[in-house]
Scaffold this motif. Structure first.
Motif, mmCIF file in Angstrom:
data_model
loop_
_atom_site.group_PDB
_atom_site.id
_atom_site.type_symbol
_atom_site.label_atom_id
_atom_site.label_comp_id
_atom_site.label_asym_id
_atom_site.label_seq_id
_atom_site.Cartn_x
_atom_site.Cartn_y
_atom_site.Cartn_z
ATOM 1 N N GLN A 39 1.061 -1.349 0.339
ATOM 2 C CA GLN A 39 0.138 0.302 -0.106
ATOM 3 C C GLN A 39 0.632 0.792 -0.006
ATOM 4 O O GLN A 39 0.165 2.347 -0.731
ATOM 5 C CB GLN A 39 -1.129 0.304 1.291
ATOM 6 C CG GLN A 39 -2.164 -1.163 0.473
ATOM 7 C CD GLN A 39 -2.989 -0.960 0.245
ATOM 8 O OE1 GLN A 39 -2.602 0.782 -0.056
ATOM 9 N NE2 GLN A 39 -3.537 -1.821 -0.447
ATOM 10 N N GLU A 40 2.070 1.021 0.430
ATOM 11 C CA GLU A 40 2.745 2.348 0.557
ATOM 12 C C GLU A 40 3.393 2.579 -0.362
ATOM 13 O O GLU A 40 3.680 3.563 -1.002
ATOM 14 C CB GLU A 40 3.828 2.076 2.308
ATOM 15 C CG GLU A 40 3.202 2.270 3.362
ATOM 16 C CD GLU A 40 4.508 1.884 4.199
ATOM 17 O OE1 GLU A 40 5.529 1.529 4.620
ATOM 18 O OE2 GLU A 40 4.088 1.613 5.529
ATOM 19 N N GLN A 41 3.764 1.456 -1.072
ATOM 20 C CA GLN A 41 4.771 1.253 -2.504
ATOM 21 C C GLN A 41 3.004 1.808 -3.694
ATOM 22 O O GLN A 41 3.959 3.163 -4.394
ATOM 23 C CB GLN A 41 4.891 -0.066 -2.780
ATOM 24 C CG GLN A 41 6.221 -0.485 -1.944
ATOM 25 C CD GLN A 41 6.698 -1.808 -2.308
ATOM 26 O OE1 GLN A 41 5.881 -2.857 -3.384
ATOM 27 N NE2 GLN A 41 7.689 -1.855 -2.016
ATOM 28 N N LEU A 42 2.611 1.492 -3.206
ATOM 29 C CA LEU A 42 1.556 1.664 -4.363
ATOM 30 C C LEU A 42 1.316 3.679 -4.061
ATOM 31 O O LEU A 42 0.946 4.300 -5.677
ATOM 32 C CB LEU A 42 0.381 1.143 -4.170
ATOM 33 C CG LEU A 42 0.556 -0.564 -5.296
ATOM 34 C CD1 LEU A 42 -0.901 -0.777 -4.751
ATOM 35 C CD2 LEU A 42 0.688 -0.345 -6.686
ATOM 36 N N GLY A 43 1.637 3.848 -3.129
ATOM 37 C CA GLY A 43 1.258 4.991 -2.982
ATOM 38 C C GLY A 43 1.813 5.825 -3.155
ATOM 39 O O GLY A 43 1.447 7.085 -3.677
ATOM 40 N N GLN A 44 3.298 5.759 -3.418
ATOM 41 C CA GLN A 44 4.521 6.386 -3.880
ATOM 42 C C GLN A 44 4.927 6.184 -5.511
ATOM 43 O O GLN A 44 5.206 7.516 -6.375
ATOM 44 C CB GLN A 44 5.375 6.419 -3.638
ATOM 45 C CG GLN A 44 5.567 6.264 -1.301
ATOM 46 C CD GLN A 44 6.406 6.019 -0.905
ATOM 47 O OE1 GLN A 44 7.358 5.519 -1.288
ATOM 48 N NE2 GLN A 44 6.619 6.279 0.529
ATOM 49 N N ALA A 45 4.016 5.060 -5.927
ATOM 50 C CA ALA A 45 4.489 5.238 -7.312
ATOM 51 C C ALA A 45 3.111 5.690 -8.481
ATOM 52 O O ALA A 45 2.334 6.220 -8.074
ATOM 53 C CB ALA A 45 4.244 4.086 -7.766
ATOM 54 N N THR A 46 4.191 6.484 -9.959
ATOM 55 C CA THR A 46 2.945 6.701 -10.515
ATOM 56 C C THR A 46 2.911 5.660 -11.767
ATOM 57 O O THR A 46 3.602 5.195 -12.246
ATOM 58 C CB THR A 46 3.902 8.176 -10.828
ATOM 59 O OG1 THR A 46 4.626 7.995 -11.112
ATOM 60 C CG2 THR A 46 3.602 8.829 -9.201
ATOM 61 N N VAL A 47 1.771 5.954 -12.758
ATOM 62 C CA VAL A 47 1.784 5.620 -13.841
ATOM 63 C C VAL A 47 1.016 6.806 -15.016
ATOM 64 O O VAL A 47 0.770 7.594 -14.259
ATOM 65 C CB VAL A 47 1.028 4.303 -14.022
ATOM 66 C CG1 VAL A 47 1.725 3.112 -13.481
ATOM 67 C CG2 VAL A 47 -0.610 4.758 -12.981
ATOM 68 N N ASP A 48 1.400 6.976 -16.034
ATOM 69 C CA ASP A 48 0.810 7.703 -17.329
ATOM 70 C C ASP A 48 0.346 6.975 -17.871
ATOM 71 O O ASP A 48 -0.019 6.026 -18.433
ATOM 72 C CB ASP A 48 2.088 8.386 -18.055
ATOM 73 C CG ASP A 48 2.998 9.420 -17.035
ATOM 74 O OD1 ASP A 48 1.972 10.070 -15.565
ATOM 75 O OD2 ASP A 48 3.951 9.464 -17.488
ATOM 76 N N GLY A 49 -0.675 7.987 -18.140
ATOM 77 C CA GLY A 49 -1.712 7.732 -19.628
ATOM 78 C C GLY A 49 -2.123 8.812 -20.736
ATOM 79 O O GLY A 49 -1.830 9.734 -19.846
ATOM 80 N N SER A 50 -2.118 8.455 -21.758
ATOM 81 C CA SER A 50 -2.099 9.382 -22.758
ATOM 82 C C SER A 50 -3.217 8.993 -23.943
ATOM 83 O O SER A 50 -2.994 7.917 -23.606
ATOM 84 C CB SER A 50 -0.299 9.657 -23.220
ATOM 85 O OG SER A 50 -0.396 8.561 -24.038
ATOM 86 N N SER A 51 -3.528 9.870 -24.285
ATOM 87 C CA SER A 51 -4.085 9.788 -25.816
ATOM 88 C C SER A 51 -3.787 11.021 -26.604
ATOM 89 O O SER A 51 -3.098 11.997 -26.250
ATOM 90 C CB SER A 51 -5.759 10.056 -25.648
ATOM 91 O OG SER A 51 -5.954 11.325 -23.785
ATOM 92 N N GLY A 52 -4.167 10.641 -27.654
ATOM 93 C CA GLY A 52 -4.038 11.622 -28.699
ATOM 94 C C GLY A 52 -2.701 11.732 -29.211
ATOM 95 O O GLY A 52 -2.224 12.513 -29.257
ATOM 96 N N GLY A 53 -2.312 10.738 -29.105
ATOM 97 C CA GLY A 53 -0.497 10.460 -29.580
ATOM 98 C C GLY A 53 0.297 11.446 -28.997
ATOM 99 O O GLY A 53 1.195 11.908 -29.153
ATOM 100 N N GLY A 54 -0.379 11.594 -27.011
ATOM 101 C CA GLY A 54 0.810 12.544 -26.070
ATOM 102 C C GLY A 54 0.093 13.671 -25.488
ATOM 103 O O GLY A 54 0.506 14.904 -25.382
ATOM 104 N N LEU A 55 -1.031 14.164 -26.456
ATOM 105 C CA LEU A 55 -1.298 15.398 -26.886
ATOM 106 C C LEU A 55 -2.495 15.258 -25.315
ATOM 107 O O LEU A 55 -1.841 16.822 -24.738
ATOM 108 C CB LEU A 55 -2.512 16.186 -27.595
ATOM 109 C CG LEU A 55 -2.184 16.335 -28.744
ATOM 110 C CD1 LEU A 55 -2.903 15.972 -30.374
ATOM 111 C CD2 LEU A 55 -0.942 16.733 -29.297
#
Length: 106
Positions: free
Chosen positions: A21-37
């Motif tokens: 839970q601690e690790q998940l709170g600190q981890a980040t993920v990115d999602g993009s759309s529009g070819g990174g717009l």
């Protein structure tokens, strides 16, 4: 089944869950759309941490497109966060005799 061994495994699982839970709170993920717009950054728990929008999208007639891109980017990031959580959960429960199909957290 060895009751004491099972209790020890349960304690280990609880400790692993807290660490996860601690690790998940600190981890980040990115999602993009529009070819990174549009890029959305979420914590491993699904909390939005950031939003980046390419300035080329700031036109009055493109508001609907921008809204759709934000939703799409958010959903991609959320899916990645859920996958990361499932992977961490599988690592935390490795070796624990759980019934087939049982998912944690409940």
């Amino acid at each position: 089944m060895d009751f004491l061994g099972m209790m020890k495994k349960a304690e280990e699982l609880q400790k692993n869950m807290q660490q996860m839970q601690e690790q998940l709170g600190q981890a980040t993920v990115d999602g993009s759309s529009g070819g990174g717009l549009v890029t959305v950054t979420l914590s491993g728990k699904g909390e939005m941490r950031g939003l980046k929008i390419d300035p080329s999208l700031f036109k009055e007639d493109d508001v609907e497109v921008l809204e759709d891109l934000i939703v799409t980017a958010h959903n991609e990031a959320k899916t990645k966060a859920e996958q990361m959580m499932q992977q961490k959960m599988a690592e935390a429960t490795a070796g624990l005799p759980l019934p087939p199909g049982m998912k944690l957290p409940f």
